[in-house]
Design a protein around this motif. Structure first.
Motif, short mmCIF file in Angstrom:
data_model
loop_
_atom_site.label_atom_id
_atom_site.label_comp_id
_atom_site.label_asym_id
_atom_site.label_seq_id
_atom_site.Cartn_x
_atom_site.Cartn_y
_atom_site.Cartn_z
N LEU A 265 0.81 -1.21 0.00
CA LEU A 265 0.00 0.00 0.00
C LEU A 265 0.84 1.26 0.00
CD1 LEU A 265 -2.92 -1.09 2.35
CD2 LEU A 265 -2.99 -0.76 -0.13
N ASN A 266 2.12 1.15 0.35
CA ASN A 266 3.01 2.29 0.20
C ASN A 266 3.33 2.57 -1.27
OD1 ASN A 266 3.38 2.84 3.03
ND2 ASN A 266 4.72 1.04 3.12
N LYS A 267 2.99 1.61 -2.14
CA LYS A 267 3.22 1.75 -3.58
C LYS A 267 1.91 1.85 -4.35
CE LYS A 267 7.73 1.04 -3.16
NZ LYS A 267 8.74 2.07 -3.53
N VAL A 268 0.79 1.93 -3.66
CA VAL A 268 -0.49 1.83 -4.34
C VAL A 268 -0.75 3.01 -5.27
CG1 VAL A 268 -1.97 3.00 -2.63
CG2 VAL A 268 -2.88 1.04 -3.96
N ALA A 269 -0.06 4.11 -5.05
CA ALA A 269 -0.22 5.27 -5.93
C ALA A 269 0.35 5.01 -7.32
CB ALA A 269 0.47 6.49 -5.33
N ILE A 270 1.21 4.00 -7.45
CA ILE A 270 1.90 3.72 -8.71
C ILE A 270 1.17 2.60 -9.45
CG2 ILE A 270 4.09 3.00 -9.76
CD1 ILE A 270 5.45 3.83 -7.09
N PRO A 271 0.85 2.78 -10.71
CA PRO A 271 0.31 1.66 -11.50
C PRO A 271 1.45 0.72 -11.89
CG PRO A 271 0.49 3.61 -12.88
CD PRO A 271 0.90 4.03 -11.50
N GLN A 272 1.81 -0.17 -10.97
CA GLN A 272 3.06 -0.91 -11.07
C GLN A 272 3.10 -1.84 -12.28
OE1 GLN A 272 4.83 -1.90 -6.95
NE2 GLN A 272 2.63 -1.88 -6.55
N ALA A 273 1.99 -2.49 -12.58
CA ALA A 273 1.95 -3.35 -13.77
C ALA A 273 2.07 -2.52 -15.04
CB ALA A 273 0.67 -4.17 -13.78
N ASN A 444 -10.93 0.75 6.05
CA ASN A 444 -9.77 0.75 6.96
C ASN A 444 -8.51 0.23 6.29
OD1 ASN A 444 -10.67 -1.91 6.84
ND2 ASN A 444 -10.32 -2.33 9.00
N TRP A 445 -8.67 -0.49 5.19
CA TRP A 445 -7.53 -0.98 4.42
C TRP A 445 -7.10 0.06 3.39
CZ3 TRP A 445 -7.21 -3.46 -0.73
CH2 TRP A 445 -6.00 -4.12 -0.93
N VAL A 446 -8.06 0.69 2.74
CA VAL A 446 -7.76 1.73 1.76
C VAL A 446 -7.02 2.88 2.42
CG1 VAL A 446 -8.80 3.42 0.20
CG2 VAL A 446 -9.70 1.08 0.29
N GLY A 447 -7.47 3.27 3.61
CA GLY A 447 -6.78 4.33 4.35
C GLY A 447 -6.74 5.66 3.62
N ASN A 448 -7.77 5.94 2.82
CA ASN A 448 -7.85 7.21 2.08
C ASN A 448 -6.63 7.42 1.19
OD1 ASN A 448 -9.29 9.56 1.34
ND2 ASN A 448 -8.07 10.80 2.75
N GLN A 485 -13.00 7.16 1.19
CA GLN A 485 -12.16 8.06 0.41
C GLN A 485 -12.73 9.47 0.46
OE1 GLN A 485 -12.82 5.60 -3.02
NE2 GLN A 485 -10.67 5.02 -3.16
N GLN A 486 -11.85 10.44 0.57
CA GLN A 486 -12.28 11.83 0.59
C GLN A 486 -12.36 12.37 -0.83
OE1 GLN A 486 -9.57 14.00 3.11
NE2 GLN A 486 -10.35 13.08 4.99
#
Length: 516
Positions: A265-273, A444-448, A485-486
């Motif tokens: 989740l520290n990398k979730v901002a990146i479309p890694q595939a 709680n997993w998404v964490g905004n 999500q906000q």
């Protein structure tokens, strides 16, 4: 651009927003080729348009066919496909670039590929047979790294525009040391611990401009597992919440089996595939420059960098009519639906939703989509029970709305997703070609965190556990009204990263429930 539209852009119905140089499309489902029988059909997963790129596959590993889907997504539509058993020196002479999927080679095949590269061919080998090590300029260390990270060297041409942070891969990588090759990406044991082993390499061979590259892991398998989750967790309820959902394929902290999340989740901002697919595309273009420039289609119509895919679930709340009329009022006067200029949306409805056949038909004719919201009673399903739900509910839907075509897209009520692929297979059996059940949730997993649970913003076809194509596109729902999500923070962040320097392009699917 029309050729590219046929197979993966998102709709006949769109709304174009412009803000200076930043342009975003808002649209509805489905894919153009999925809309009606009059529309141009999306190509078969195994279609090969022909051209200077050859994808070599093997019947022993269906994942090898997925490289065609990666090339299509990357706009490199000039390729052919051949099983290794049919490849000859005479065939290779017709191609500039060969993508060799992961496979075991005979000594004669190693010699054939080596001679072709030495005579000027450009070979890209995926988790290559160790017999190719000398050609590739690598020395095998007889060790491996599974489900690790890699860091692309963005100072080199193939890495240009790729994220300069570590990103995850999902496969077993063979660990090599360099012996004449140049490293384009480095393996990492975790997000911060570099190894001395390359993840991607490049080497010049012969005196005729030949080049050989290696991905030390199987990119196709990694892309499928990044997008569809951990196959070992299929059918498991892991997040402690009733019902198995697609998010359970990514959720690590199960009470009875605590593990790291499948997606960091520290990398979730990146479309890694997507970034790794783009690295392959860059590598192909770079390697072939001395022969000829290769045409490459852009991801979306009109050069846009992002699409906001507007969907919502109407649980008989009656909000569809008002929302669709609002979208029509927001659309520019005289806008063209087929040219992606109008605000449109998709509504997945319960069978008792207060909308008439005439109203639904009128909206459908105006470029909206009104589709069945398949309901498993918020319970897990088997392939047989899911088929029954679809058959019965589609029959009732057709009786209630005889003037409305059966929707070729779907999201299940409660996001039920009980195993790896039976949902896709049942959908395909009922003419459904695009799925939005991969759903960034629970709160709680998404964490905004705005981002890509599946490591991708691109609608692409899915694969079964053994790698066999299933002709259904996955368009993950990254934004929901029930994930904590906000807004507008979430959508603004995703669009800023698509339009900005990061270049995290994508189709950003929304579930905004229809409430009267």
């Amino acid at each position: 651009m029309k050729r590219h539209l046929k197979y993966f852009t998102l709709s006949l119905c769109t709304f174009l927003l412009s803000a200076g140089q930043a342009s975003v499309l808002m649209t509805t489902l489905p894919l153009p080729g999925l809309q009606t029988s009059a529309a141009v059909a999306a190509p078969s997963p195994n279609a090969e348009p022909g051209g200077p790129i050859l994808v070599i596959t093997t019947t022993s590993d269906p994942f090898s066919n997925y490289y065609a889907e990666i090339l299509r997504n990357e706009g490199l539509n000039t390729f052919s496909i051949s099983d290794i058993s049919s490849v000859s020196s005479e065939m290779l002479a017709n191609y500039d670039v060969v993508i060799l999927a992961k496979m075991t080679l005979s000594p004669a095949q190693v010699t054939m590929l080596s001679n072709w590269a030495a005579s000027g061919g450009n070979l890209i080998a995926m988790r290559p047979d160790k017999q190719l090590s000398t050609l590739l300029g690598l020395t095998d260390t007889a060790s491996t790294l599974s489900n690790g990270y890699l860091l692309v060297d963005t100072s080199k041409a193939p890495g240009s525009g790729i994220v300069n942070q570590t990103i995850q891969f999902y496969d077993t990588a063979d660990r090599y040391t360099l012996n004449g090759a140049t490293s384009l990406a480095t393996l990492y044991a975790n997000a911060t611990a570099a190894t001395s082993n390359p993840a991607v390499t490049l080497r010049s061979v012969g005196s005729s401009g030949g080049q050989v590259a290696a991905f030390t892991y199987d990119l196709a398998r990694s892309v499928v597992y990044t997008r569809q989750g951990n196959p070992a967790w299929a059918g498991q309820e892991r997040d402690g919440l009733p019902l198995i959902r697609s998010s359970d394929l990514f959720f690590g902290a199960a009470s009875n089996d605590p593990q790291p999340d499948w997606i960091d989740l520290n990398k979730v901002a990146i479309p890694q595939a997507d970034e790794q697919q783009r690295l392959l595309a860059n590598l192909i273009l770079t390697m072939n420059l001395d022969k000829k420039p290769l045409p490459r289609f852009w991801y979306f119509p009109h050069g846009k960098k992002a699409v906001v895919l507007m969907t919502g679930d109407d649980h008989a709340n009656g909000g569809t009519i008002a929302r669709f009329n609002q979208y029509k009022a927001m659309s520019p006067a005289g806008c063209s639906v087929e040219d992606w200029e109008c605000v449109r949306g998709t509504s997945y409805i319960f069978l008792n939703t207060p909308i008439t056949n005439a109203q639904a038909s009128a909206f459908t004719g105006d470029g909206f989509e009104v589709g069945l919201h398949v309901n498993t009673n918020c319970a897990n399903y088997t392939p047989t029970s899911l088929e029954t739900f679809y058959a019965q509910q589609h029959r009732t839907f057709s009786n209630l709305f005889p003037s409305v075509p059966v929707s070729p897209t779907q999201r299940h009520h409660c996001i039920a997703w009980s195993d790896w692929a039976s949902g896709f297979k049942v959908e395909l059996n009922h003419g459904i070609r695009l799925d939005t059940n991969y759903y960034f949730w629970p709160p709680n997993w998404v964490g905004n965190r705005p981002g890509f649970m599946t490591g991708s913003g691109m609608p692409m076809r899915v694969a079964d556990l053994d790698g066999t194509f299933i002709d259904v596109y996955q368009a993950a729902t990254q934004m929901t009204d029930e994930s904590g999500q906000q807004y507008p923070f979430t959508v603004n962040t995703l669009l800023d990263r698509a339009l900005g320097a990061e270049g995290y392009y994508g189709v950003f699917t929304v579930n905004a429930s229809f409430v009267a």
